[in-house]
Design a protein around this motif. Structure first.
Motif, PDB file in Angstrom:
ATOM      1  N   ALA A 104      -7.582   0.276   8.933  1.00  0.00           N
ATOM      2  CA  ALA A 104      -9.032   0.483   9.029  1.00  0.00           C
ATOM      3  C   ALA A 104      -9.797  -0.526   8.170  1.00  0.00           C
ATOM      4  CB  ALA A 104      -9.385   1.907   8.600  1.00  0.00           C
ATOM      5  N   ARG A 105      -9.128  -1.093   7.170  1.00  0.00           N
ATOM      6  CA  ARG A 105      -9.797  -2.034   6.263  1.00  0.00           C
ATOM      7  C   ARG A 105      -9.603  -3.488   6.663  1.00  0.00           C
ATOM      8  NH1 ARG A 105      -8.285  -1.090   0.393  1.00  0.00           N
ATOM      9  NH2 ARG A 105     -10.040  -2.472   0.079  1.00  0.00           N
ATOM     10  N   ALA A 106      -8.448  -3.813   7.251  1.00  0.00           N
ATOM     11  CA  ALA A 106      -8.172  -5.202   7.610  1.00  0.00           C
ATOM     12  C   ALA A 106      -7.084  -5.250   8.667  1.00  0.00           C
ATOM     13  CB  ALA A 106      -7.720  -5.979   6.382  1.00  0.00           C
ATOM     14  N   SER A 107      -7.062  -6.360   9.400  1.00  0.00           N
ATOM     15  CA  SER A 107      -5.978  -6.550  10.359  1.00  0.00           C
ATOM     16  C   SER A 107      -4.701  -6.847   9.589  1.00  0.00           C
ATOM     17  CB  SER A 107      -6.305  -7.713  11.300  1.00  0.00           C
ATOM     18  OG  SER A 107      -6.239  -8.944  10.589  1.00  0.00           O
ATOM     19  N   ALA A 108      -3.579  -6.725  10.265  1.00  0.00           N
ATOM     20  CA  ALA A 108      -2.293  -7.016   9.626  1.00  0.00           C
ATOM     21  C   ALA A 108      -2.265  -8.464   9.146  1.00  0.00           C
ATOM     22  CB  ALA A 108      -1.157  -6.744  10.601  1.00  0.00           C
ATOM     23  N   ALA A 109      -2.728  -9.377   9.979  1.00  0.00           N
ATOM     24  CA  ALA A 109      -2.717 -10.798   9.602  1.00  0.00           C
ATOM     25  C   ALA A 109      -3.598 -11.038   8.375  1.00  0.00           C
ATOM     26  CB  ALA A 109      -3.186 -11.661  10.765  1.00  0.00           C
ATOM     27  N   THR A 110      -4.762 -10.428   8.331  1.00  0.00           N
ATOM     28  CA  THR A 110      -5.649 -10.592   7.182  1.00  0.00           C
ATOM     29  C   THR A 110      -4.985 -10.071   5.920  1.00  0.00           C
ATOM     30  OG1 THR A 110      -7.600 -10.419   8.586  1.00  0.00           O
ATOM     31  CG2 THR A 110      -7.911  -9.977   6.231  1.00  0.00           C
ATOM     32  N   TRP A 111      -4.371  -8.907   6.003  1.00  0.00           N
ATOM     33  CA  TRP A 111      -3.697  -8.312   4.850  1.00  0.00           C
ATOM     34  C   TRP A 111      -2.569  -9.218   4.359  1.00  0.00           C
ATOM     35  CZ3 TRP A 111       1.174  -5.421   4.484  1.00  0.00           C
ATOM     36  CH2 TRP A 111       1.314  -4.734   3.258  1.00  0.00           C
ATOM     37  N   ILE A 112      -1.748  -9.706   5.286  1.00  0.00           N
ATOM     38  CA  ILE A 112      -0.607 -10.549   4.924  1.00  0.00           C
ATOM     39  C   ILE A 112      -1.081 -11.873   4.328  1.00  0.00           C
ATOM     40  CG2 ILE A 112       1.343 -11.849   5.887  1.00  0.00           C
ATOM     41  CD1 ILE A 112       1.659  -9.437   7.896  1.00  0.00           C
ATOM     42  N   PHE A 113      -2.084 -12.488   4.936  1.00  0.00           N
ATOM     43  CA  PHE A 113      -2.566 -13.772   4.411  1.00  0.00           C
ATOM     44  C   PHE A 113      -3.334 -13.603   3.097  1.00  0.00           C
ATOM     45  CE2 PHE A 113      -1.272 -15.409   8.483  1.00  0.00           C
ATOM     46  CZ  PHE A 113      -0.815 -16.678   8.151  1.00  0.00           C
ATOM     47  N   THR A 114      -3.893 -12.439   2.864  1.00  0.00           N
ATOM     48  CA  THR A 114      -4.511 -12.169   1.555  1.00  0.00           C
ATOM     49  C   THR A 114      -3.439 -12.113   0.480  1.00  0.00           C
ATOM     50  OG1 THR A 114      -6.349 -10.979   2.563  1.00  0.00           O
ATOM     51  CG2 THR A 114      -5.915 -10.529   0.240  1.00  0.00           C
ATOM     52  N   ILE A 115      -2.314 -11.487   0.796  1.00  0.00           N
ATOM     53  CA  ILE A 115      -1.188 -11.471  -0.150  1.00  0.00           C
ATOM     54  C   ILE A 115      -0.743 -12.908  -0.422  1.00  0.00           C
ATOM     55  CG2 ILE A 115       1.217 -10.766  -0.510  1.00  0.00           C
ATOM     56  CD1 ILE A 115       0.582  -8.285   1.258  1.00  0.00           C
ATOM     57  N   ALA A 116      -0.642 -13.717   0.650  1.00  0.00           N
ATOM     58  CA  ALA A 116      -0.220 -15.115   0.499  1.00  0.00           C
ATOM     59  C   ALA A 116      -1.206 -15.888  -0.371  1.00  0.00           C
ATOM     60  CB  ALA A 116      -0.097 -15.772   1.870  1.00  0.00           C
ATOM     61  N   ARG A 117      -2.492 -15.694  -0.137  1.00  0.00           N
ATOM     62  CA  ARG A 117      -3.516 -16.372  -0.943  1.00  0.00           C
ATOM     63  C   ARG A 117      -3.385 -15.990  -2.407  1.00  0.00           C
ATOM     64  NH1 ARG A 117      -7.796 -14.036  -2.493  1.00  0.00           N
ATOM     65  NH2 ARG A 117      -9.420 -15.209  -3.504  1.00  0.00           N
ATOM     66  N   ASN A 118      -3.179 -14.718  -2.679  1.00  0.00           N
ATOM     67  CA  ASN A 118      -3.032 -14.262  -4.059  1.00  0.00           C
ATOM     68  C   ASN A 118      -1.782 -14.839  -4.713  1.00  0.00           C
ATOM     69  OD1 ASN A 118      -5.389 -12.817  -3.797  1.00  0.00           O
ATOM     70  ND2 ASN A 118      -4.385 -10.873  -3.400  1.00  0.00           N
ATOM     71  N   ARG A 119      -0.694 -14.941  -3.967  1.00  0.00           N
ATOM     72  CA  ARG A 119       0.528 -15.552  -4.513  1.00  0.00           C
ATOM     73  C   ARG A 119       0.283 -17.023  -4.839  1.00  0.00           C
ATOM     74  NH1 ARG A 119       1.286 -11.089  -4.757  1.00  0.00           N
ATOM     75  NH2 ARG A 119       3.149  -9.861  -4.409  1.00  0.00           N
ATOM     76  N   ARG A 120      -0.470 -17.694  -3.987  1.00  0.00           N
ATOM     77  CA  ARG A 120      -0.796 -19.112  -4.217  1.00  0.00           C
ATOM     78  C   ARG A 120      -1.622 -19.255  -5.493  1.00  0.00           C
ATOM     79  NH1 ARG A 120      -0.206 -24.122  -4.899  1.00  0.00           N
ATOM     80  NH2 ARG A 120      -1.828 -25.492  -4.183  1.00  0.00           N
ATOM     81  N   ILE A 121      -2.601 -18.392  -5.678  1.00  0.00           N
ATOM     82  CA  ILE A 121      -3.428 -18.428  -6.892  1.00  0.00           C
ATOM     83  C   ILE A 121      -2.566 -18.164  -8.123  1.00  0.00           C
ATOM     84  CG2 ILE A 121      -5.267 -17.215  -8.139  1.00  0.00           C
ATOM     85  CD1 ILE A 121      -6.626 -16.839  -5.347  1.00  0.00           C
ATOM     86  N   ASP A 122      -1.672 -17.168  -8.031  1.00  0.00           N
ATOM     87  CA  ASP A 122      -0.762 -16.886  -9.154  1.00  0.00           C
ATOM     88  C   ASP A 122       0.099 -18.094  -9.485  1.00  0.00           C
ATOM     89  OD1 ASP A 122      -1.784 -14.322  -9.239  1.00  0.00           O
ATOM     90  OD2 ASP A 122      -0.053 -13.391  -8.225  1.00  0.00           O
ATOM     91  N   ALA A 123       0.602 -18.765  -8.440  1.00  0.00           N
ATOM     92  CA  ALA A 123       1.455 -19.939  -8.660  1.00  0.00           C
ATOM     93  C   ALA A 123       0.654 -21.069  -9.318  1.00  0.00           C
ATOM     94  CB  ALA A 123       2.045 -20.410  -7.336  1.00  0.00           C
ATOM     95  N   LEU A 124      -0.602 -21.249  -8.895  1.00  0.00           N
ATOM     96  CA  LEU A 124      -1.448 -22.284  -9.515  1.00  0.00           C
ATOM     97  C   LEU A 124      -1.702 -21.975 -10.981  1.00  0.00           C
ATOM     98  CD1 LEU A 124      -4.116 -23.025  -6.769  1.00  0.00           C
ATOM     99  CD2 LEU A 124      -2.469 -24.627  -7.737  1.00  0.00           C
ATOM    100  N   ARG A 125      -2.009 -20.729 -11.273  1.00  0.00           N
ATOM    101  CA  ARG A 125      -2.253 -20.345 -12.671  1.00  0.00           C
ATOM    102  C   ARG A 125      -1.012 -20.579 -13.516  1.00  0.00           C
ATOM    103  NH1 ARG A 125      -5.269 -14.810 -11.193  1.00  0.00           N
ATOM    104  NH2 ARG A 125      -7.356 -15.655 -10.896  1.00  0.00           N
ATOM    105  N   LYS A 126       0.116 -20.217 -12.964  1.00  0.00           N
ATOM    106  CA  LYS A 126       1.375 -20.379 -13.698  1.00  0.00           C
ATOM    107  C   LYS A 126       1.665 -21.848 -13.954  1.00  0.00           C
ATOM    108  CE  LYS A 126       6.179 -18.918 -13.594  1.00  0.00           C
ATOM    109  NZ  LYS A 126       7.220 -18.257 -12.825  1.00  0.00           N
ATOM    110  N   SER A 127       1.391 -22.696 -12.965  1.00  0.00           N
ATOM    111  CA  SER A 127       1.678 -24.126 -13.128  1.00  0.00           C
ATOM    112  C   SER A 127       0.730 -24.792 -14.110  1.00  0.00           C
ATOM    113  CB  SER A 127       1.625 -24.844 -11.778  1.00  0.00           C
ATOM    114  OG  SER A 127       0.288 -24.929 -11.315  1.00  0.00           O
ATOM    115  N   ARG A 128      -0.435 -24.220 -14.310  1.00  0.00           N
ATOM    116  CA  ARG A 128      -1.410 -24.804 -15.245  1.00  0.00           C
ATOM    117  C   ARG A 128      -1.200 -24.365 -16.683  1.00  0.00           C
ATOM    118  NH1 ARG A 128      -6.500 -23.950 -11.316  1.00  0.00           N
ATOM    119  NH2 ARG A 128      -6.109 -25.727  -9.972  1.00  0.00           N
ATOM    120  N   ARG A 129      -0.382 -23.355 -16.880  1.00  0.00           N
ATOM    121  CA  ARG A 129      -0.113 -22.897 -18.252  1.00  0.00           C
ATOM    122  C   ARG A 129       0.679 -23.967 -18.988  1.00  0.00           C
ATOM    123  NH1 ARG A 129       2.002 -17.233 -16.578  1.00  0.00           N
ATOM    124  NH2 ARG A 129       0.038 -16.321 -16.020  1.00  0.00           N
ATOM    125  N   PRO A 130       0.303 -24.244 -20.191  1.00  0.00           N
ATOM    126  CA  PRO A 130       1.088 -25.225 -20.940  1.00  0.00           C
ATOM    127  C   PRO A 130       2.463 -24.655 -21.269  1.00  0.00           C
ATOM    128  CG  PRO A 130      -0.589 -24.243 -22.346  1.00  0.00           C
ATOM    129  CD  PRO A 130      -0.813 -23.712 -20.953  1.00  0.00           C
TER     130      PRO A 130
END
Length: 193
Positions: A84-110
């Protein structure tokens, strides 16, 4: 929902829209830990997630790792999907986007600085002697302070109390405490020079 060139939603051979198909697969994973439904989702979404992540600047290796992580998250958290809140594709790609952001943050940590293992080099005897003399001079200078200033210096620097905490303990006005500490520090600076 996948749209055909005609503008109509893509409908599978059995009459289901793509979104409905993925919603059913996620529900089967949630309710029955259905591996076939997961394999279906994986075959469809994993390569698309990897492509999306590569287009957003991730290396092929990182994109592959993130895609695997996203699909594992889908398996573990299928119960959190709400069609009711999002399509399956939207939900899955939101998870992917969040993982990408986490990976970027991790790579920027000294990276932590290399730690030296083993015993430290012995300090220079002249430095040790100079520190001992300075420490003795400071002890004498603090002892020579007026009692009211000495008590405040000890509270602030040896007991690590804030000026407000000292005011609460002594009942003195905050301005008086700050003035006395400032005067005491000036006397100590003068005595040490």
């Amino acid at each position: 929902m996948v749209m055909q060139q005609s503008g109509m939603p893509h409908v599978s051979a059995n009459g289901q829209s793509e979104n409905s198909r993925w919603n059913v697969c996620i529900a089967r994973i949630r309710d029955d830990a259905d591996e076939a439904a997961f394999a279906d989702l994986f075959a469809h979404f994993a390569p698309r997630i990897k492509g999306y992540l590569i287009k957003s600047g991730a290396s092929a290796t990182l994109a592959e790792e993130c895609a695997q992580d996203v699909m594992a998250t889908l398996w573990q958290k299928a119960h959190q999907f709400d069609p009711a809140r999002a399509s399956a594709a939207t939900w899955i790609f939101t998870i992917a986007r969040n993982r990408r952001i986490d990976a970027l943050r991790k790579s920027r940590r000294p990276e932590p600085q290399d730690l030296d293992w083993g015993p430290e080099a012995a300090p220079d005897q002249a430095d040790v002697l100079a520190m001992e003399e300075a420490s003795e001079d400071l002890t004498r200078a603090i002892a020579a302070l007026p009692e009211k200033q000495k008590a405040l210096i000890e509270a602030a620097y040896f007991h690590d109390l804030s000026h407000s905490e000292i005011a609460d303990q002594t009942g003195l006005p905050l301005g008086t405490i700050k003035s006395r500490i400032r005067l005491a520090l000036d006397r100590l600076r003068h005595a040490m020079n």
